[in-house]
Motif scaffolding. Structure first.
Motif, mmCIF file in Angstrom:
data_model
loop_
_atom_site.group_PDB
_atom_site.id
_atom_site.type_symbol
_atom_site.label_atom_id
_atom_site.label_comp_id
_atom_site.label_asym_id
_atom_site.label_seq_id
_atom_site.Cartn_x
_atom_site.Cartn_y
_atom_site.Cartn_z
ATOM 1 N N LEU A 272 71.383 108.171 32.087
ATOM 2 C CA LEU A 272 72.687 107.424 32.038
ATOM 3 C C LEU A 272 73.065 107.077 30.697
ATOM 4 C CD1 LEU A 272 71.721 105.187 35.022
ATOM 5 C CD2 LEU A 272 73.446 106.897 35.015
ATOM 6 N N ARG A 273 72.360 106.720 29.725
ATOM 7 C CA ARG A 273 72.703 106.322 28.505
ATOM 8 C C ARG A 273 73.000 107.307 27.464
ATOM 9 N NH1 ARG A 273 75.261 102.473 27.133
ATOM 10 N NH2 ARG A 273 74.085 102.053 25.425
ATOM 11 N N ALA A 274 72.177 108.582 27.591
ATOM 12 C CA ALA A 274 72.020 109.448 26.301
ATOM 13 C C ALA A 274 73.374 110.541 26.301
ATOM 14 C CB ALA A 274 70.643 110.755 26.560
ATOM 15 N N ASN A 275 73.422 110.796 25.133
ATOM 16 C CA ASN A 275 74.475 111.344 24.672
ATOM 17 C C ASN A 275 74.206 113.033 24.638
ATOM 18 O OD1 ASN A 275 77.272 112.099 23.811
ATOM 19 N ND2 ASN A 275 76.725 111.746 21.523
ATOM 20 N N ALA B 186 68.666 120.474 11.548
ATOM 21 C CA ALA B 186 68.461 121.195 10.552
ATOM 22 C C ALA B 186 69.599 121.862 9.677
ATOM 23 C CB ALA B 186 67.372 122.044 10.799
ATOM 24 N N ASN B 187 70.720 122.251 10.572
ATOM 25 C CA ASN B 187 72.007 122.759 10.276
ATOM 26 C C ASN B 187 72.972 121.914 9.712
ATOM 27 O OD1 ASN B 187 70.997 125.286 10.659
ATOM 28 N ND2 ASN B 187 71.749 125.423 12.931
ATOM 29 N N GLY B 188 72.580 120.640 9.749
ATOM 30 C CA GLY B 188 73.458 119.518 9.216
ATOM 31 C C GLY B 188 74.181 118.657 10.173
ATOM 32 N N ALA B 189 74.139 119.075 11.502
ATOM 33 C CA ALA B 189 75.132 118.275 12.446
ATOM 34 C C ALA B 189 74.316 116.740 12.536
ATOM 35 C CB ALA B 189 74.830 119.049 13.740
ATOM 36 N N THR B 190 75.399 116.075 12.926
ATOM 37 C CA THR B 190 75.034 114.547 13.136
ATOM 38 C C THR B 190 75.154 114.357 14.624
ATOM 39 O OG1 THR B 190 77.160 113.857 12.639
ATOM 40 C CG2 THR B 190 75.649 113.612 10.811
ATOM 41 N N ARG B 191 74.255 114.000 15.154
ATOM 42 C CA ARG B 191 74.217 113.584 16.684
ATOM 43 C C ARG B 191 74.057 112.346 16.943
ATOM 44 N NH1 ARG B 191 70.476 117.381 20.056
ATOM 45 N NH2 ARG B 191 72.077 117.180 21.526
ATOM 46 N N ARG B 192 74.583 111.645 18.028
ATOM 47 C CA ARG B 192 74.576 110.287 18.334
ATOM 48 C C ARG B 192 73.672 110.512 19.388
ATOM 49 N NH1 ARG B 192 80.280 108.788 19.855
ATOM 50 N NH2 ARG B 192 79.405 109.262 21.610
ATOM 51 N N SER B 193 72.576 109.745 19.365
ATOM 52 C CA SER B 193 71.686 109.682 20.489
ATOM 53 C C SER B 193 72.193 109.141 21.674
ATOM 54 C CB SER B 193 70.649 109.013 20.088
ATOM 55 O OG SER B 193 69.851 109.825 19.042
ATOM 56 N N TRP B 194 72.831 107.954 21.666
ATOM 57 C CA TRP B 194 73.448 107.210 22.985
ATOM 58 C C TRP B 194 74.991 107.514 22.885
ATOM 59 C CZ3 TRP B 194 69.123 107.042 25.346
ATOM 60 C CH2 TRP B 194 67.828 106.802 24.783
ATOM 61 N N SER B 195 75.519 107.391 24.238
ATOM 62 C CA SER B 195 76.909 107.378 24.572
ATOM 63 C C SER B 195 77.375 105.813 24.364
ATOM 64 C CB SER B 195 77.346 108.081 25.706
ATOM 65 O OG SER B 195 76.534 107.372 26.766
ATOM 66 N N VAL B 196 78.583 105.758 23.906
ATOM 67 C CA VAL B 196 79.075 104.349 23.874
ATOM 68 C C VAL B 196 79.991 104.085 25.197
ATOM 69 C CG1 VAL B 196 80.316 102.700 22.479
ATOM 70 C CG2 VAL B 196 78.793 104.525 21.365
#
Length: 188
Positions: free
Chosen positions: A112-115, A174-184
């Motif tokens: 329910l909370r993860a992106n 590792a390829n430089g992508a930034t990922r938000r862990s949680w959705s807003v």
């Protein structure tokens, strides 16, 4: 990855030793092939769970780490519950029902909370494991082995899904992508 693999192998060997010491004396009752097969199958799952959860906790993002902790906690809680409640497969098994409900609640909270999309799949697999208890409660004529398989088979999919999700997260970062862990969910 090597550390997680080492942890998995060590836990597999330890589980084989423990299960063999506690279960092998029952070989004359149930048959050697059945007992030794059960020992290897259970030890393989323990090794896969320990290695997969260690990998997720070390290399994953926040959702992967939390899912790893939830899965590891439920794997460890199962034999502890067996000390209090006897597992039974001729009717609804209370030990695995408690573990499955706790794991489903934790994985659904992450979903329910993860992106990410993978927690939805893991929650769905766990829901199928819970459906085995419902099927057994509705029809007690389900063979105990079939009931046991219906409960357990989805755990392998959950572990493989967690390992693949952690691998994907690690490759993207590792390829430089930034990922938000949680959705807003807050309105803009």
């Amino acid at each position: 990855m090597r550390l997680a693999l080492g942890i998995g192998i060590l836990c597999f060997l330890a589980a084989v030793a423990i299960f063999f010491a506690t279960t092998a004396p029952k070989a004359h009752v149930y048959g050697e092939a059945y007992v030794y097969g059960a020992i290897l199958r259970s030890a393989f799952y323990v090794g896969l769970a320990a290695g997969g959860c260690a990998y997720a906790m070390r290399c994953g993002g926040a959702p992967e780490r939390i899912a790893g902790w939830i899965i590891l906690a439920t794997v460890l809680a199962d034999p502890l519950l067996h000390l209090v409640l006897q597992p039974r497969f001729r009717e609804v098994d209370p030990t695995h029902l408690i573990v499955d409900i706790a794991r489903f609640a934790g994985l659904t909270a992450i979903a329910l909370r993860a992106n990410r999309y993978w927690p939805i799949w893991l929650s769905a697999f766990q829901l199928l494991a819970l459906a085995a208890h419902l099927a057994k409660a509705m029809d007690v004529a389900i063979h105990p082995v079939v009931y046991g398989v219906m409960q357990v088979v989805w755990s392998y999919g959950i572990l493989i899904g967690l390992i693949l999700a952690t691998r994907t997260h690690r490759r993207l970062t590792a390829n430089g992508a930034t990922r938000r862990s949680w959705s807003v969910f807050s309105p803009s």
